[in-house]
Design a protein around this motif. Structure first.
Motif, short mmCIF file in Angstrom:
data_model
loop_
_atom_site.label_atom_id
_atom_site.label_comp_id
_atom_site.label_asym_id
_atom_site.label_seq_id
_atom_site.Cartn_x
_atom_site.Cartn_y
_atom_site.Cartn_z
N ALA A 19 1.19 -1.33 0.21
CA ALA A 19 0.72 -0.06 -0.08
C ALA A 19 0.87 1.14 -0.13
CB ALA A 19 -1.26 0.25 0.91
N SER A 20 1.77 1.18 0.15
CA SER A 20 2.84 2.36 0.21
C SER A 20 3.94 2.47 -0.94
CB SER A 20 3.62 2.19 1.48
OG SER A 20 5.42 1.40 1.26
N GLY A 21 3.17 1.65 -1.47
CA GLY A 21 4.28 1.59 -3.23
C GLY A 21 5.64 1.28 -3.48
N THR A 22 6.04 0.17 -2.57
CA THR A 22 7.03 -0.10 -2.61
C THR A 22 7.04 -1.45 -3.63
OG1 THR A 22 7.57 0.43 0.12
CG2 THR A 22 9.03 -2.01 -1.21
N TRP A 23 8.07 -1.49 -3.97
CA TRP A 23 8.03 -2.41 -4.79
C TRP A 23 8.11 -3.50 -4.73
CZ3 TRP A 23 14.24 -1.47 -7.70
CH2 TRP A 23 13.93 -0.98 -8.40
N VAL A 24 6.90 -4.63 -5.54
CA VAL A 24 6.53 -5.94 -4.84
C VAL A 24 8.29 -6.81 -4.72
CG1 VAL A 24 6.13 -7.87 -6.12
CG2 VAL A 24 4.51 -5.92 -6.53
N ALA A 25 8.90 -7.30 -5.09
CA ALA A 25 10.36 -8.14 -4.65
C ALA A 25 10.46 -7.77 -3.43
CB ALA A 25 11.32 -7.12 -6.06
N LEU A 26 10.50 -6.04 -2.79
CA LEU A 26 11.57 -5.43 -1.97
C LEU A 26 10.45 -6.20 -0.91
CD1 LEU A 26 12.82 -2.27 -2.66
CD2 LEU A 26 13.98 -4.78 -2.19
N SER A 27 8.65 -5.96 -1.30
CA SER A 27 7.84 -6.09 -0.22
C SER A 27 8.09 -7.43 0.36
CB SER A 27 6.77 -5.53 -0.45
OG SER A 27 6.34 -4.70 -0.96
N LEU A 28 8.21 -8.44 -0.46
CA LEU A 28 8.48 -9.89 -0.59
C LEU A 28 9.38 -10.59 0.35
CD1 LEU A 28 7.43 -11.14 -3.76
CD2 LEU A 28 6.12 -11.01 -1.72
N ILE A 29 10.68 -9.79 -0.12
CA ILE A 29 11.97 -9.86 0.57
C ILE A 29 12.08 -9.21 2.23
CG2 ILE A 29 14.41 -8.74 0.70
CD1 ILE A 29 15.10 -9.62 -2.31
N SER A 30 11.47 -7.77 2.02
CA SER A 30 11.28 -7.49 3.70
C SER A 30 10.68 -8.85 4.90
CB SER A 30 10.28 -6.62 3.42
OG SER A 30 11.61 -5.15 2.40
#
Length: 434
Positions: A19-30
């Motif tokens: 929702a904050s606009g973070t890249w999908v890949a970075l969201s998954l890694i986080s």
């Protein structure tokens, strides 16, 4: 902290990041890193390095950038114009007339592109202004493009089928073969609906008295030969077992370059832009795959797949009920994620349940692509809707409303292959036995 609590926390973290606009890949890694920390495992850096390398170095993925590059090259050639000019004389007397150009052009371009967005953008740039100029109903023109643009996900060579094959460890060649009949079925369903709509709404159809002689029709047919040859060459070599998908993709790139050169639409600038476009798209997909692979391993450490499989077993859902709930899940996820992200994010969790229910993973690959196609024309984040909105300048809700009948046709297709799974499994089984 039990698995359920950790799962809820990770879902909150995931949707907050998205929702904050973070890249999908970075969201998954986080999310994966947070999950590892919650169970007290602080060596996630080493696990991430080894997992992602093992995933992105898979030889099956070599076909991915090549098919994407092939689509990028063709995107910049006269292919779409030739498709329109080649099909128009043959469709002028069919109810719906040039509306079918959207459907058939998308079907043919999907067979050499593999990308839903590229299919919708390429065909839409050429057909929408022409259909508007000839007086066709704006909403129906947009609807046929939105629905048919999703064919790029299903008709081989499909990028998303390659991603699913790698994620689920299913033969990509067999997936390509399995996608052929459902893809043709969808084209026929879209054509049938367009004919029905045109007959029921004659007042919204323009009157076209243009006469095309037999000689004109066959002359126009010549314009379809180059792309037809490329489709037959790329897919035929895979179906016949002559080449692997990666080798076929290499020949596809060579064939598309030859088409671009012979049509005199290949310049140094278009070559560079096609290569750059392919690199950007490939890197985005590989980054998402790497993040999803890390998340898969993290969920394995946490025990979420095992817990979910046990809960499904306790619920004793029938295969039909399981597919019903999974369809709802995928459509909801498709409102927030692109199709490739949905596949790589869910495959590792969902596949154990599917296997436990006795569902063929080959069939499930085609099922999940059909459901992801539905999500491509579902607001607020249906990728095809955004592509068409950028082409037309229309409100996103207007485009979504135009695409709604085709959403229901895709839903009907899901029901049909669920009731008659042989539509998916017959061709690959027959060709394997042959």
């Amino acid at each position: 902290m039990n698995e359920l609590s950790i799962g809820v926390i990770l879902l909150i973290v995931l949707f907050t990041l998205l929702a904050s606009g973070t890249w999908v890949a970075l969201s998954l890694i986080s999310v994966a890193a947070v999950g590892m920390l919650l169970i007290g495992n602080d060596s996630f850096g080493l696990i991430y390095a080894t997992t992602t390398w093992g995933t992105v170095s898979d030889w099956s993925l070599a076909a991915l950038p090549l098919f994407i590059w092939m689509g990028e090259i063709l995107f910049r050639t006269r292919l779409s114009k030739d498709l329109f000019e080649g099909l128009t004389p043959w469709l002028s007397r069919v109810p719906g007339a040039l509306l079918h150009v959207n459907i058939l052009s998308c079907g043919m371009f999907a067979a050499v592109s593999g990308s839903s967005a590229a299919t919708a953008a390429t065909i839409g740039k050429m057909t929408l202004p022409e259909l508007k100029r000839k007086g066709y109903d704006d909403q129906m023109a947009i609807g046929t493009l939105a629905g048919s643009g999703t064919l790029g996900l299903l008709i081989p060579p499909s990028i998303i089928l390659i991603v699913y094959g790698v994620s689920a460890e299913v033969s990509i060649s067999r997936l390509f073969i399995a996608g052929a009949l459902p893809g043709m079925m969808l084209i026929l369903m879209f054509i049938g609906y367009t004919i029905f709509w045109s007959i029921k709404n004659k007042t919204r159809m323009p009157v076209d008295d243009t006469y095309y002689s037999t000689a004109t029709k066959f002359q126009a047919l010549l314009k379809l030969i180059p792309v037809a040859c490329l489709v037959v060459f790329v897919l035929g070599s895979i179906y016949a077992g002559i080449t692997t998908p990666t080798e076929a993709a290499s020949f596809g790139v060579l064939g598309s370059l030859i088409l671009a050169i012979t049509s005199r639409s290949l310049t140094w600038d278009t070559f560079k832009s096609s290569l750059l476009g392919a690199v950007k798209t490939s890197c985005m997909i590989l980054f998402i795959l790497a993040g999803a692979a890390f998340l898969t391993v993290a969920m394995g450490f946490i025990g979420l797949p095992r817990m979910l499989a046990e809960q499904i077993a306790i619920m004793q859902l029938s295969p039909y009920m399981l597919l019903f709930f999974l369809t709802i899940l995928f459509v909801i996820l498709g409102c927030f994620l692109d199709g490739i992200s949905v596949v790589v994010l869910t495959t590792s969790v969902v596949l154990p349940m599917v296997m436990q229910a006795g569902i063929d993973p080959l069939w499930f690959g085609i099922y999940i692509v059909l459901v992801v196609e539905m999500s491509q024309i579902t607001p607020p984040v249906g990728f095809n809707l955004f592509v068409i909105q950028s082409l037309t300048g229309k409100n996103i809700l207007y485009v979504a409303k135009a695409a709604l009948p085709f959403f229901f046709l895709l839903m009907a297709a899901v029901v049909v292959i669920t009731l008659f799974p042989e539509i998916v499994t017959w061709l690959p089984t027959t060709m394997t036995q042959g």
